[in-house]
Design an enzyme around this catalytic site. Structure first.
Site, PDB file in Angstrom:
ATOM      1  N   LYS A  50     -15.729 -71.767 -42.447  1.00  0.00           N
ATOM      2  CA  LYS A  50     -14.818 -70.892 -43.237  1.00  0.00           C
ATOM      3  C   LYS A  50     -13.597 -71.884 -43.845  1.00  0.00           C
ATOM      4  CE  LYS A  50     -13.967 -67.774 -40.001  1.00  0.00           C
ATOM      5  NZ  LYS A  50     -14.736 -68.314 -38.872  1.00  0.00           N
ATOM      6  N   ARG A  87     -10.610 -59.640 -38.485  1.00  0.00           N
ATOM      7  CA  ARG A  87     -11.307 -59.705 -37.436  1.00  0.00           C
ATOM      8  C   ARG A  87     -12.021 -58.620 -36.510  1.00  0.00           C
ATOM      9  NH1 ARG A  87      -9.809 -65.412 -36.836  1.00  0.00           N
ATOM     10  NH2 ARG A  87     -11.158 -66.539 -35.036  1.00  0.00           N
ATOM     11  N   ARG A 112     -15.177 -81.383 -33.488  1.00  0.00           N
ATOM     12  CA  ARG A 112     -14.546 -81.788 -34.523  1.00  0.00           C
ATOM     13  C   ARG A 112     -13.061 -82.057 -34.341  1.00  0.00           C
ATOM     14  NH1 ARG A 112     -13.941 -75.296 -36.704  1.00  0.00           N
ATOM     15  NH2 ARG A 112     -12.442 -74.589 -35.173  1.00  0.00           N
ATOM     16  N   ARG A 128      -7.077 -82.722 -32.011  1.00  0.00           N
ATOM     17  CA  ARG A 128      -8.056 -81.631 -31.647  1.00  0.00           C
ATOM     18  C   ARG A 128      -7.360 -80.208 -31.461  1.00  0.00           C
ATOM     19  NH1 ARG A 128     -13.517 -83.967 -30.499  1.00  0.00           N
ATOM     20  NH2 ARG A 128     -12.932 -86.394 -30.811  1.00  0.00           N
ATOM     21  N   ARG A 132     -14.340 -67.142 -27.778  1.00  0.00           N
ATOM     22  CA  ARG A 132     -14.388 -66.636 -29.151  1.00  0.00           C
ATOM     23  C   ARG A 132     -15.641 -66.118 -29.892  1.00  0.00           C
ATOM     24  NH1 ARG A 132     -12.301 -72.481 -30.809  1.00  0.00           N
ATOM     25  NH2 ARG A 132     -12.209 -71.710 -32.996  1.00  0.00           N
TER      26      ARG A 132
HETATM   27  P1  AMP Z   1      -9.198 -69.622 -35.935  1.00  0.00           P
HETATM   28  O1  AMP Z   1      -8.526 -70.597 -36.201  1.00  0.00           O
HETATM   29  O2  AMP Z   1      -9.413 -68.288 -37.121  1.00  0.00           O
HETATM   30  O3  AMP Z   1     -10.445 -69.939 -35.309  1.00  0.00           O
HETATM   31  O4  AMP Z   1      -8.262 -68.609 -34.870  1.00  0.00           O
HETATM   32  C1  AMP Z   1      -7.833 -69.317 -33.880  1.00  0.00           C
HETATM   33  C2  AMP Z   1      -7.415 -68.047 -32.912  1.00  0.00           C
HETATM   34  O5  AMP Z   1      -6.331 -67.623 -33.309  1.00  0.00           O
HETATM   35  C3  AMP Z   1      -8.635 -67.211 -32.521  1.00  0.00           C
HETATM   36  O6  AMP Z   1      -9.242 -67.485 -31.554  1.00  0.00           O
HETATM   37  C4  AMP Z   1      -7.538 -66.050 -31.895  1.00  0.00           C
HETATM   38  O7  AMP Z   1      -6.970 -66.206 -30.699  1.00  0.00           O
HETATM   39  C5  AMP Z   1      -6.271 -66.053 -33.154  1.00  0.00           C
HETATM   40  N1  AMP Z   1      -6.565 -65.291 -34.323  1.00  0.00           N
HETATM   41  C6  AMP Z   1      -6.712 -65.980 -35.624  1.00  0.00           C
HETATM   42  N2  AMP Z   1      -6.872 -64.986 -36.539  1.00  0.00           N
HETATM   43  C7  AMP Z   1      -6.884 -63.602 -35.808  1.00  0.00           C
HETATM   44  C8  AMP Z   1      -7.002 -62.360 -36.265  1.00  0.00           C
HETATM   45  N3  AMP Z   1      -7.480 -62.109 -37.376  1.00  0.00           N
HETATM   46  N4  AMP Z   1      -7.050 -61.418 -35.219  1.00  0.00           N
HETATM   47  C9  AMP Z   1      -6.759 -62.061 -33.980  1.00  0.00           C
HETATM   48  N5  AMP Z   1      -6.477 -62.904 -33.642  1.00  0.00           N
HETATM   49  C10 AMP Z   1      -6.600 -64.220 -34.468  1.00  0.00           C
END
Ligand code: AMP
Length: 215
Positions: free
Chosen positions: A13, A88, A127, A160, A172
């Site tokens: 994404k 999400r 990554r 990282r 996740r």
């Molecule tokens: P990401 O960078 O999108 O993988 O997000 C990293 C972490 O941030 C996730 O594992 C969640 O802990 C938190 N996070 C990011 N976006 C959301 C969201 N829309 N709702 C809830 N938690 C989020």
């Protein structure tokens, strides 16, 4: 144009969002990036989110929806938004509807990046990014041309994400399956979902997304 990029962690994404930003002048709204910035800055939101993110769980709907609203308010009305990592949960889809309507915007496309979950763990745990310019690399798939030196900006500092370890990645993924995948039918019912093969080479994924946007 306002679009959502939807897919599990590691689906690509963020990579694809950056390409769309460069090609179409849209703006990437990544709640993950916003939360990481808040953690780094030690804001109240960051303090609340830090442990939740480290565990791979979801931060509260209220926090992320507030962040999205603030970012949209700071954008020019005619600038398109790419939602990356938001919504999400079903509650966040409802919040997003309200947030967009209040700002005279609407959702044009939800692009689902379909991926093979088993391959994702290897993708994510390998990554890393340049600490200066953010260019992405991978231990197995994309090393800098000169070892230890960023191809794009020449920096020798890389970083990282702390949540890119296998145990957290598994949580996740489970969060994605339990809470995020169920929002697809909501958008499917509106007829705005396009499925793209997220396992294809990066350029092919970009081309497939671009084809959806020009429809
Ligand atoms: P990401 O960078 O999108 O993988 O997000 C990293 C972490 O941030 C996730 O594992 C969640 O802990 C938190 N996070 C990011 N976006 C959301 C969201 N829309 N709702 C809830 N938690 C989020």
């Amino acid at each position: 144009m306002n679009i959502i990029l939807l897919g599990p962690p590691g689906a690509g994404k963020g990579t694809q969002a950056l390409r769309l930003v460069e090609a179409h002048g849209m703006r990437q709204l990544s709640t993950g990036d916003m939360l990481r910035a808040a953690v780094k800055a030690g804001t109240p939101v960051g303090l609340q989110a830090k442990a939740v993110m480290a565990a791979g769980e979801l931060v509260s709907d209220a926090i992320v929806s507030a962040l999205i609203g603030e970012e949209l308010d700071a954008m020019a009305q005619d600038c398109g938004a790419i939602f990356d990592g938001y919504p999400r949960t079903a509650a966040q889809t409802e919040s997003l509807d309200g947030i967009l309507a209040a700002r005279g915007r609407s959702l044009d496309h939800v692009i689902e990046l379909a991926v093979d979950e088993d391959a994702l763990v290897e993708r994510i745990t390998g990554r890393y990014t340049c600490a200066e310019c953010g260019k992405g690399y991978h231990d197995h798939f994309e090393q800098p041309k000169v070892a230890g030196v960023c191809d794009k900006c020449g920096s020798t500092q890389f970083k990282r994400r702390p949540d890119d370890n296998e145990a957290t990645v598994r949580t996740r993924m489970a969060e994605y399956r339990a809470k995020t995948a169920p929002i697809l039918p909501i958008y499917d019912a509106r007829g705005i979902v396009a499925r793209v093969d997220g396992m294809a080479p990066m350029d092919a994924v970009t081309a497939a997304i671009t084809a959806v946007l020009v429809q």
